[in-house]
Design a protein around this motif. Structure first.
Motif, PDB file in Angstrom:
ATOM      1  N   GLU A  90       0.836  -1.267   0.141  1.00 56.76           N
ATOM      2  CA  GLU A  90       0.037  -0.039  -0.028  1.00 56.76           C
ATOM      3  C   GLU A  90       0.813   1.188  -0.023  1.00 56.76           C
ATOM      4  O   GLU A  90       0.447   2.280   0.571  1.00 56.76           O
ATOM      5  N   LYS A  91       2.072   1.137  -0.813  1.00 59.92           N
ATOM      6  CA  LYS A  91       2.995   2.343  -0.711  1.00 59.92           C
ATOM      7  C   LYS A  91       3.240   2.622  -2.078  1.00 59.92           C
ATOM      8  O   LYS A  91       3.291   1.543  -3.122  1.00 59.92           O
ATOM      9  N   VAL A  92       3.891   3.995  -2.804  1.00 59.68           N
ATOM     10  CA  VAL A  92       4.438   3.966  -4.039  1.00 59.68           C
ATOM     11  C   VAL A  92       5.931   4.296  -3.574  1.00 59.68           C
ATOM     12  O   VAL A  92       6.106   5.243  -2.894  1.00 59.68           O
ATOM     13  N   LEU A  93       6.955   3.585  -4.110  1.00 56.53           N
ATOM     14  CA  LEU A  93       8.234   3.891  -3.603  1.00 56.53           C
ATOM     15  C   LEU A  93       9.051   3.842  -4.868  1.00 56.53           C
ATOM     16  O   LEU A  93       8.699   3.287  -5.887  1.00 56.53           O
ATOM     17  N   GLU A  94      10.178   4.606  -4.606  1.00 50.04           N
ATOM     18  CA  GLU A  94      11.100   4.709  -5.875  1.00 50.04           C
ATOM     19  C   GLU A  94      12.440   3.509  -5.690  1.00 50.04           C
ATOM     20  O   GLU A  94      12.685   3.345  -4.667  1.00 50.04           O
ATOM     21  N   ILE A  95      12.428   2.821  -6.601  1.00 49.98           N
ATOM     22  CA  ILE A  95      13.467   1.672  -6.555  1.00 49.98           C
ATOM     23  C   ILE A  95      14.738   2.047  -7.376  1.00 49.98           C
ATOM     24  O   ILE A  95      14.644   3.123  -8.054  1.00 49.98           O
ATOM     25  N   LYS A  96      15.726   1.176  -7.420  1.00 46.60           N
ATOM     26  CA  LYS A  96      16.824   1.476  -7.938  1.00 46.60           C
ATOM     27  C   LYS A  96      16.433   1.829  -9.506  1.00 46.60           C
ATOM     28  O   LYS A  96      15.674   1.266 -10.043  1.00 46.60           O
ATOM     29  N   GLY A  97      17.109   2.452 -10.279  1.00 46.72           N
ATOM     30  CA  GLY A  97      17.035   3.016 -11.745  1.00 46.72           C
ATOM     31  C   GLY A  97      15.888   3.867 -11.752  1.00 46.72           C
ATOM     32  O   GLY A  97      15.628   4.458 -12.741  1.00 46.72           O
ATOM     33  N   ILE A 127      -7.032  -1.081 -14.213  1.00 47.50           N
ATOM     34  CA  ILE A 127      -6.005  -0.035 -13.697  1.00 47.50           C
ATOM     35  C   ILE A 127      -4.897  -0.401 -14.652  1.00 47.50           C
ATOM     36  O   ILE A 127      -4.223   0.844 -15.213  1.00 47.50           O
ATOM     37  N   ILE A 128      -4.383  -1.531 -15.012  1.00 44.06           N
ATOM     38  CA  ILE A 128      -3.204  -1.564 -15.761  1.00 44.06           C
ATOM     39  C   ILE A 128      -3.607  -1.399 -17.202  1.00 44.06           C
ATOM     40  O   ILE A 128      -2.868  -0.581 -17.935  1.00 44.06           O
ATOM     41  N   GLU A 129      -4.838  -1.645 -17.704  1.00 46.08           N
ATOM     42  CA  GLU A 129      -5.181  -1.490 -19.313  1.00 46.08           C
ATOM     43  C   GLU A 129      -5.263   0.298 -19.295  1.00 46.08           C
ATOM     44  O   GLU A 129      -4.930   0.726 -20.234  1.00 46.08           O
ATOM     45  N   LYS A 130      -5.728   0.811 -18.336  1.00 42.84           N
ATOM     46  CA  LYS A 130      -5.919   2.273 -18.467  1.00 42.84           C
ATOM     47  C   LYS A 130      -4.480   3.048 -18.170  1.00 42.84           C
ATOM     48  O   LYS A 130      -4.209   4.162 -19.152  1.00 42.84           O
ATOM     49  N   ASN A 131      -3.786   2.573 -17.429  1.00 40.17           N
ATOM     50  CA  ASN A 131      -2.367   3.292 -17.029  1.00 40.17           C
ATOM     51  C   ASN A 131      -1.218   2.745 -17.736  1.00 40.17           C
ATOM     52  O   ASN A 131      -0.303   3.640 -17.792  1.00 40.17           O
ATOM     53  N   GLN A 132      -1.229   1.537 -18.152  1.00 39.98           N
ATOM     54  CA  GLN A 132      -0.006   1.087 -19.011  1.00 39.98           C
ATOM     55  C   GLN A 132       1.169   0.969 -18.369  1.00 39.98           C
ATOM     56  O   GLN A 132       2.190   1.704 -18.780  1.00 39.98           O
ATOM     57  N   PRO A 133       1.474   0.388 -17.146  1.00 39.74           N
ATOM     58  CA  PRO A 133       2.650   0.561 -16.617  1.00 39.74           C
ATOM     59  C   PRO A 133       3.656  -0.263 -17.389  1.00 39.74           C
ATOM     60  O   PRO A 133       3.163  -0.796 -18.369  1.00 39.74           O
ATOM     61  N   LEU A 134       5.062  -0.177 -16.881  1.00 40.23           N
ATOM     62  CA  LEU A 134       6.021  -0.871 -17.627  1.00 40.23           C
ATOM     63  C   LEU A 134       5.755  -2.419 -17.432  1.00 40.23           C
ATOM     64  O   LEU A 134       5.778  -3.263 -18.583  1.00 40.23           O
ATOM     65  N   GLU A 191       9.298   3.719 -10.403  1.00 40.93           N
ATOM     66  CA  GLU A 191       8.447   3.863  -9.149  1.00 40.93           C
ATOM     67  C   GLU A 191       7.809   2.496  -9.082  1.00 40.93           C
ATOM     68  O   GLU A 191       7.445   1.941 -10.134  1.00 40.93           O
ATOM     69  N   MET A 192       7.530   1.909  -7.796  1.00 39.73           N
ATOM     70  CA  MET A 192       6.795   0.843  -7.591  1.00 39.73           C
ATOM     71  C   MET A 192       5.620   1.058  -6.766  1.00 39.73           C
ATOM     72  O   MET A 192       5.943   1.417  -5.765  1.00 39.73           O
ATOM     73  N   ASP A 221       4.658   9.012 -12.826  1.00 43.33           N
ATOM     74  CA  ASP A 221       4.960   8.615 -14.196  1.00 43.33           C
ATOM     75  C   ASP A 221       4.303   6.884 -14.440  1.00 43.33           C
ATOM     76  O   ASP A 221       5.294   6.333 -14.495  1.00 43.33           O
ATOM     77  N   PRO A 222       2.937   6.960 -14.454  1.00 40.99           N
ATOM     78  CA  PRO A 222       2.641   5.493 -14.542  1.00 40.99           C
ATOM     79  C   PRO A 222       3.245   4.698 -15.708  1.00 40.99           C
ATOM     80  O   PRO A 222       3.368   3.444 -15.430  1.00 40.99           O
ATOM     81  N   GLU A 223       3.429   5.231 -16.807  1.00 39.35           N
ATOM     82  CA  GLU A 223       4.109   4.450 -17.843  1.00 39.35           C
ATOM     83  C   GLU A 223       5.221   3.860 -17.744  1.00 39.35           C
ATOM     84  O   GLU A 223       5.913   2.900 -18.485  1.00 39.35           O
ATOM     85  N   SER A 224       6.070   4.314 -16.796  1.00 36.99           N
ATOM     86  CA  SER A 224       7.348   3.760 -16.509  1.00 36.99           C
ATOM     87  C   SER A 224       7.463   3.274 -15.124  1.00 36.99           C
ATOM     88  O   SER A 224       8.571   2.746 -14.528  1.00 36.99           O
ATOM     89  N   ALA A 225       6.329   2.843 -14.640  1.00 35.31           N
ATOM     90  CA  ALA A 225       6.239   2.399 -13.196  1.00 35.31           C
ATOM     91  C   ALA A 225       6.078   0.949 -13.248  1.00 35.31           C
ATOM     92  O   ALA A 225       5.749   0.151 -14.038  1.00 35.31           O
TER      93      ALA A 225
END
Lengths: 539, 316
Positions: free
Chosen positions: B161-168, B256-263, B171-172, B207-211
């Motif tokens: 239940e968090k959004v965190l920035e990981i290596k590279g 959610i995935i179809e709409k936001n198209q994460p990596l 966003e996760m 940036d959902p598309e690179s998440a």
């Protein structure tokens, strides 16, 4: 929360705690893959030819007993690694990744040949025998011509691929219809053989023979007897002896059906009390098949005579002039000769049904294997695509269909180059033998020891020796015996330049393919596919 | 920056699988290790003391009778490796517990916390100074009692239940809960609640598309969410000798995935449904699970220049 009384365990609410498939499901699945009706034709045609006088009851019994241990080996391996999806994964883990690949590769090579051979069996002996005996000679001749085989084969492949694409629901319906028709065929044949006498059969045979200028029952017996004595030194008429050694050459013939219940292990992951279900299901299917054959043997002896089975197999196999019928002798053909017209169709269609769904059994697992290879980056990603519309691997199914078409055309144009035993050799030498070795050694492999000891299989022992090891050894002996006969006895026709080429393809192309793919993935994509099966240290 | 991610899920209390997860970091040369849900075991195996130095337990479809010492330790190890919790007790204690659901719950909670503490300690020792980021998230099967243990670690991060920035710089977004299951597990929500939670988390993604969407339950109607159909008594439904499989994933996760198209989408939950499937441009993975046999199924993903360079399923 709940506590179970009989077993001292405490459960909690968590996903996956379900009651699952039982031994009856396993039995049906295994019995279908042995194709009892098709294997019976093989047994009664080539058994008396390869081992004249060899006792069919004993030959089947020995194969059955040894194959029960083979069944145990598969069942136990499936119990230890129940979500394996078959030999590919457990051979990869227990032996080596490349050997896991080789076992499924051998399966694919063998099934490439099977797809050609089995499709042809639909038409010859299936349809051609039926068409001839209902008086449709032109259709009977067309279906066994090269163009007839190619057109008919194409239709069968298209139907099979479409069913594979439509998914399990369509597959189940098709499978149940075929199985029901096949079982009805057996009951119809047994009823006919019980209702009529040997004199009725001789009369029916003579009528059919007269239509084609072939020898009548007694003339065929007489001329074949002379041929057997002068050519092979066999004194005819030949009757079944009770000599055990004389029955041993029947092992490869009986094994043609009985070594195939293994496919049931593919659903091990969804099976309730997997070791019990697998044991009952696989062994039950073997016994079911053997009993069906024994009943048919007894009734054939009664109505046709074992000596006549020997005579027709040699007359047909060696192309004697006294056998001028344009179709192979067969147990179902003998029944059709005596049956009223409607029953002729029912029996003919029943036999075709035994072969028809068998082709689909090549498409389904074949597509699954390609899917697994694709996941493991051993095959192009496209073969792992699953259709959003059908939720099945459409591209992989079509790819298998294309391979099947190549095999069908090959067989139609040059049938001498593909034979059933040629298909069995690479399958035995790779997929089955590797599995038998995996069963032998799994209790002693360091990396598998805790998995083995934690599985229910570890409780089965004979003295200090694990039963899975003993099963693997007996299974290996059975497979080695089959190979021994293929190599040393030219009558099987399985050991020749072509079969050696096919076996070499199974081994050499596999190694070359694995090395090439590994190099390509590393060089172009920077990923080492050998990591896929690398054992992580558990400490 | 190139990043190598190792993702596994559904170890369900298996000691051997957890140790393999930690060892994967070195063997696979991993930058980011993620254990995506369902950490705790499903069964407590009472190891009942009989007589002075003998113990009895029902495990792997057989009744084990072992002596105190080496035999007992071996049995306890086998039970732990299978993902079950052994609990030594005498017959009187067993009789008392078996008919008291609150005591059974207490045993599970104690065992879960105890094992989770061991795991956290083990991870801190093994991964110290390795420079790896290690994320361990509870799933729908896990009681909330273990969260406190995970939060107390200096090395392990619970991303639930968090959004965190990981290596590279990726966003996760993470969520361990699932849509409703027939077992009524500790972290389940209706599709509407699940969607609300995901939408709320999305507000924190730049940036959902690179998440990376690390969501325990897979999207509905994919290769990743096929499970056996169950009847009212939780029996698997078979037809024609075959298991009937149905889609059991989450519709809101799919939307959610179809709409936001994460990596990428990282999922678990359905052990039988190992696979990879593309939803638009998003590659969704489920490595499946064979924790009961002591195999760690996982997926290695190489990210390069903001894209998925390649992936490989592993069977360690």
């Amino acid at each position: 929360m709940s506590g179970k009384e009989k077993e001292k365990v405490f459960l909690r609410e968590a996903t996956g705690l379900v009651r699952e498939a039982n031994w009856v499901d396993i039995l049906i699945f295994a019995a279908l893959n042995m194709s009892v009706g098709l294997s019976a034709w093989w047994l009664f045609l080539w058994g008396p030819y390869i081992a004249p006088g060899g006792n069919l009851y004993i030959g089947v019994l020995i194969t059955l007993i040894m194959m029960i241990f083979g069944g145990l080996a598969w069942a136990f391996l499936a119990s230890i690694v129940p979500r394996s999806g078959g030999e590919y994964v457990f051979n990869s883990r227990i032996l080596h990744p490349i050997l896991g690949l080789m076992s499924s590769w051998g399966w694919m090579v063998a099934n490439f040949a099977w797809m050609g051979v089995l499709t042809a069996y639909i038409f010859d002996p299936g349809l051609t025998t039926t068409f001839h005996l209902v008086g449709m000679s032109e259709a009977a001749e067309f279906v066994v011509s090269p163009i007839g085989l190619i057109i008919g084969g194409t239709i069968v492949i298209i139907i099979s691929v479409v069913i594979a694409i439509l998914g399990l629901k369509a597959f189940r319906v098709f499978q149940i219809i075929c199985f029901a028709l096949g079982v009805i065929m057996f009951f119809a044949i047994w009823a006919l053989f019980l209702a009529y006498s040997k004199a009725d059969f001789i009369n029916a045979w003579n009528n059919v023979a007269a239509n084609y200028g072939s020898a009548d029952y007694h003339t065929l017996m007489q001329q074949t007897s002379q041929y057997l004595e002068s050519t092979y030194g066999i004194k005819a008429p030949v009757y079944q002896s009770w000599n055990v050694m004389g029955a041993l050459p029947l092992l490869p013939v009986a094994g043609w059906g009985l070594i195939y219940p293994y496919l049931a292990t593919y659903i091990a992951g969804e099976t309730k009390r997997v070791e019990r279900s697998m044991l009952l299901g696989i062994i039950g299917s073997l016994v079911f098949c053997a009993i069906a054959w024994w009943i048919t043997t007894a009734l054939l002896e009664r109505i046709v005579g074992y000596d006549f089975l020997v005579a027709t197999s040699y007359a047909y196999g060696d192309g004697l002039k006294c056998y001028a019928l344009p179709f192979a002798p067969s147990y179902f053909g003998f029944a059709i000769m005596m049956a009223p017209t409607w029953l002729k169709w029912l029996i003919g269609i029943g036999f075709v049904a035994w072969v028809l769904y068998y082709f689909l059994y090549s498409v389904f697992p074949g597509a699954r294997i390609l899917l697994a290879w694709s996941f493991d980056r051993l095959a192009p990603a496209a073969l792992g695509d699953v259709s959003e519309r059908f939720h099945t691997p459409v591209k992989a199914s079509i790819f298998i269909g294309v391979l099947g078409m190549i095999a069908v055309v090959w067989y139609a144009l040059a049938p001498a180059y593909l034979a059933s035993y040629i298909a069995m050799i690479p399958q035995i030498a790779t997929c089955f033998m590797l599995t038998s070795i995996a069963a032998m050694i799994v209790p002693f492999r360091k990396k598998m020891r805790s998995v083995y000891e934690g599985s229910p299989v570890s409780k089965y022992k004979i003295g200090p020796i694990p039963l899975i090891t003993i099963s693997g050894i007996i299974y290996f002996i059975l497979l080695a015996t089959l190979l021994y006969y293929f190599i040393t006895n030219p009558l099987y026709g399985g050991w020749n330049t072509t079969s050696l080429i096919v076996a070499a393809i199974a081994y050499i192309t596999c190694v070359i393919y694995y090395i090439s793919v590994k190099y390509y993935r590393k060089k172009k994509e920077g990923i080492d596919i050998s990591l896929a099966f690398k054992e992580l240290p558990p400490e | 920056m190139n990043v190598r991610i190792f993702f596994a899920a559904d170890v369900h209390g298996s000691d051997v699988c957890f140790r393999k997860f930690l060892n994967a970091v070195k063997i696979y040369k991993v930058d980011v290790a993620i254990l995506g849900g369902d950490l705790t075991g499903k069964l407590v195996i009472p190891v009942v003391r009989i007589g002075e130095k003998h113990y009895e337990a029902d495990f792997a479809n057989r009744r084990w009778t072992v002596k105190e010492g080496e035999e007992l330790n071996k049995l306890l190890g086998l039970i732990r490796n299978s993902g079950f919790y052994p609990k030594i007790m005498d017959e009187g204690e067993y009789d008392r517990i078996k008919s008291d659901n609150s005591l059974i719950k207490k045993i599970f909670d104690e065992a879960s916390v105890e094992i989770m503490k061991e795991w956290v300690k083990m991870a801190e020792e093994k991964l110290k100074n390795m420079g790896v980021q290690c994320y361990i998230m509870p799933g729908n099967d896990d009681s909330k009692i273990i969260d406190e243990v995970l939060e107390g670690s200096e090395l392990i991060v619970n991303p639930d239940e968090k959004v965190l920035e990981i290596k590279g710089g990726f966003e996760m977004l993470s969520l361990g809960a699932s849509n409703p299951t027939p077992w009524k597990t500790p972290r389940e929500y209706t599709e509407e609640e699940l969607e609300r939670k995901l939408m709320s988390l999305l507000n924190h993604v730049k940036d959902p598309e690179s998440a990376i969407f690390n969501i325990h339950v897979p999207p509905y109607k994919t290769l990743l969410d096929m499970a056996p159909l169950l009847d009212d008594e939780l029996r698997v439904v078979t037809k024609g000798g075959r298991i009937v499989f149905v889609h059991v994933g989450s519709e809101s996760v799919r939307r959610i995935i179809e709409k936001n198209q994460p990596l990428i989408g990282l999922h678990g939950h359905i052990h039988e449904s190992k696979g990879v499937e593309k939803l638009g441009r998003t590659l969704c993975f489920n490595p499946g699970s064979e924790y009961g046999e002591g195999f760690l199924r996982g997926i290695l993903i190489n990210l390069e220049k903001g894209k998925v360079k390649n992936h490989l399923f592993t069977y360690g």
